[in-house]
Design a protein around this motif. Sequence first.
Motif, PDB file in Angstrom:
ATOM      1  N   TYR A 204     -34.199  18.960  13.621  1.00 41.03           N
ATOM      2  CA  TYR A 204     -34.546  18.849  12.204  1.00 41.03           C
ATOM      3  C   TYR A 204     -34.673  20.225  11.552  1.00 41.03           C
ATOM      4  N   LEU A 205     -35.252  21.202  12.261  1.00 39.91           N
ATOM      5  CA  LEU A 205     -35.380  22.547  11.688  1.00 39.91           C
ATOM      6  C   LEU A 205     -34.011  23.134  11.364  1.00 39.91           C
ATOM      7  N   VAL A 206     -33.065  23.005  12.301  1.00 39.36           N
ATOM      8  CA  VAL A 206     -31.722  23.526  12.039  1.00 39.36           C
ATOM      9  C   VAL A 206     -31.088  22.792  10.863  1.00 39.36           C
ATOM     10  N   GLY A 207     -31.303  21.479  10.805  1.00 41.60           N
ATOM     11  CA  GLY A 207     -30.756  20.707   9.681  1.00 41.60           C
ATOM     12  C   GLY A 207     -31.396  21.077   8.357  1.00 41.60           C
ATOM     13  N   ARG A 208     -32.694  21.268   8.353  1.00 37.04           N
ATOM     14  CA  ARG A 208     -33.386  21.623   7.097  1.00 37.04           C
ATOM     15  C   ARG A 208     -32.979  23.014   6.633  1.00 37.04           C
ATOM     16  N   ALA A 209     -32.735  23.919   7.577  1.00 41.53           N
ATOM     17  CA  ALA A 209     -32.327  25.285   7.228  1.00 41.53           C
ATOM     18  C   ALA A 209     -30.807  25.445   7.319  1.00 41.53           C
ATOM     19  N   PHE A 210     -30.076  24.353   7.175  1.00 37.30           N
ATOM     20  CA  PHE A 210     -28.620  24.411   7.326  1.00 37.30           C
ATOM     21  C   PHE A 210     -27.980  25.293   6.258  1.00 37.30           C
ATOM     22  N   PHE A 211     -28.637  25.426   5.131  1.00 36.10           N
ATOM     23  CA  PHE A 211     -28.139  26.315   4.078  1.00 36.10           C
ATOM     24  C   PHE A 211     -28.074  27.761   4.566  1.00 36.10           C
ATOM     25  N   LEU A 212     -28.914  28.104   5.544  1.00 35.17           N
ATOM     26  CA  LEU A 212     -28.901  29.441   6.136  1.00 35.17           C
ATOM     27  C   LEU A 212     -27.875  29.534   7.262  1.00 35.17           C
ATOM     28  N   PHE A 213     -27.969  28.622   8.227  1.00 35.19           N
ATOM     29  CA  PHE A 213     -27.097  28.682   9.399  1.00 35.19           C
ATOM     30  C   PHE A 213     -25.623  28.531   9.027  1.00 35.19           C
ATOM     31  N   SER A 214     -25.320  27.683   8.055  1.00 31.94           N
ATOM     32  CA  SER A 214     -23.924  27.422   7.695  1.00 31.94           C
ATOM     33  C   SER A 214     -23.252  28.626   7.057  1.00 31.94           C
TER      34      SER A 214
END
Length: 636
Positions: A272-282
């Motif tokens: 969920y953390l990666v998904g919520r911060a997907f705007f950063l990781f992507s």
Amino acid sequence: MFNEFALEHAWLIPLLPAISFVIIGMVTRSYGKLSAAIAVSMSTISFLLAVGVTLAVVAGNITVDAPFVQKLSWFHIGSVNISMGVLIDPLTAMMLMVVTTVSMLVQIYSCGYMEGDPGYGRFFAFLSLFAGSMLGLVLAVNFLQMYFFWELVGLCSYLLIGFYYYKISAREAAKKAFMTTRVGDFGLLLGILLLQLTFGTLDFMELQQLVPIYVMHGGAGFLTIIALLLFVGPIGKSGQFPLHVWLPDAMEGPTPVSALIHAATMVVAGVYLVGRAFFLFSQLPAVMTVIAWLGGFTAIFAASIAITQRPIKRILAYSTISQLGYMMLALGVGSLTSSFFHLMTHAFFKAMLFLSAGAVMHAMAEEADIFKMGGLRKKMPVTFAAMTIGVLAISGIPPFAGFFSKDEILAAAAQVSPALYILATITAFMTAFYMARLLFVAFMGQPANQEAYDHAHEVGWFMRVPLIVLSVLSVVSGIWAHMAGFDDWVRFGVPAHEGMNLMIAGTSTLLAVIALALAWKVYVAKSWNADALAEKWGVLYQLSFHKFYIDEIYAALIKFFVDGIAKVLYWIDVHIVDGIVNALGGLVRAVSEMLSPAENGQVQSYAGVYLFGVIVLLAYGVYYASKLMAMLGGAF
């Protein structure tokens, strides 16, 4: 009207289980059934509110770009203003439904499973806090609020894994889980601090606007370091290699805890953390590559261990690690929706598989080794039906839920990296085989332990109803999500790879059927001898059975590396640091010993010193006076 009320009062969803924890812990802990009733009631109300929030999101056109946000000021430190509140978008709504549904069903199941346990009330208190912590994490509006609940989730896992604290194995497993995840949490904390220093905010919506601008003007170099530090947290929480070692040992807790940890709380927090911060990781291709390959490797690595394990919950634990690897792989190839689609379906069938395993162990006097079971389909038809549905779902057999979510991940991987697709497909084949092995050995054939078999019986209704509900969800959730456009609903505004590819779906289904057939031939028809196959594979079998000796490697590293460094530091501390301090102390002591005879307390000695001082002063005065007179005489 209820939908609007639920949306405006979404903060009650995590608060109600937290209130349940306080009431049970401080008032009703000694009254087991009352504690259970309070916990289940609060969990049910949270579930109903989550349903209302989800309906409001659908009806109110709430999207990832236009979420519903409520915030209030939390605290100020200088110019830094930290808020807390709730952030609701389709991703939040889906997670709220998953967590509240599974939590409610696990608590109902626990009413029967934990009956007679002396820690009955305490168990429901911890279970309520666990659910409330995860729900608070899901609703967080910024990284700091998420981190607060992230740590609270870790605390609850420690309390529940070590619930049977009088058992050494449970205490050690709880410490192992707590300390291993702390490694990841330290990286996450560093990443959060660097985010605050870089952007001046930790708010998700503000960062979503600032990150693309930063990358456009400042490049991705420093941001890549921040993102990798943030990702260390999910590596620990979601059991990714090499911090996966705590998850199998977490089976020391009661089975309902295992179901909750593996299906809807702690381990999915990292996803969920990666998904919520997907705007950063992507925005960072290098980080996405790391996430994809680490997830892919974790998936096949854990599957290769599960294929030889014997304890029923340990097999499911490595299965969870493998499926979490699938979710991370999907995130790494840019497919947020297929990852969370699989998170949802996996929560339902994995919770059911663990609760079915708990039912089996409950009926078999806590026997966990599947090779000491056998023939249980006749004694436990409902549990057998539930376990069969779960196995078919996780194996990706249509029309069960896992078929739709797994094949979307395979399709996404195929579009980005053929190597990752092949790796994920092999993992799917292995998953179908080891899950069929579990089902066939435990429920088919003849009883391996007649005494335990005679004791076996179907579970009561408190345990049976959650199995039935989760079985239905494991069948229909995939079809419903696929037909209802789950992809379009949850998508985070990023390019989509989702969609059913008939060639990929057909290939994976065929491989799953072949794996089921192979498991049947080995463990039911016994056309091939399992022991002979194990001996034939030799070293590979031993590596898998002993979990590739990762725990032993860590133990050796701790003994020779950590303890070795500690010994060196101890020598430095004793001989250098203490040596300097002791030398200074010795110097002061020597000087004091030289001067101490003058301080003997005898009046005549003091008088003699005084007289000597007077004589010295008079002599100096006479000498100085004679010099002065000589100078004056020379002047005249």
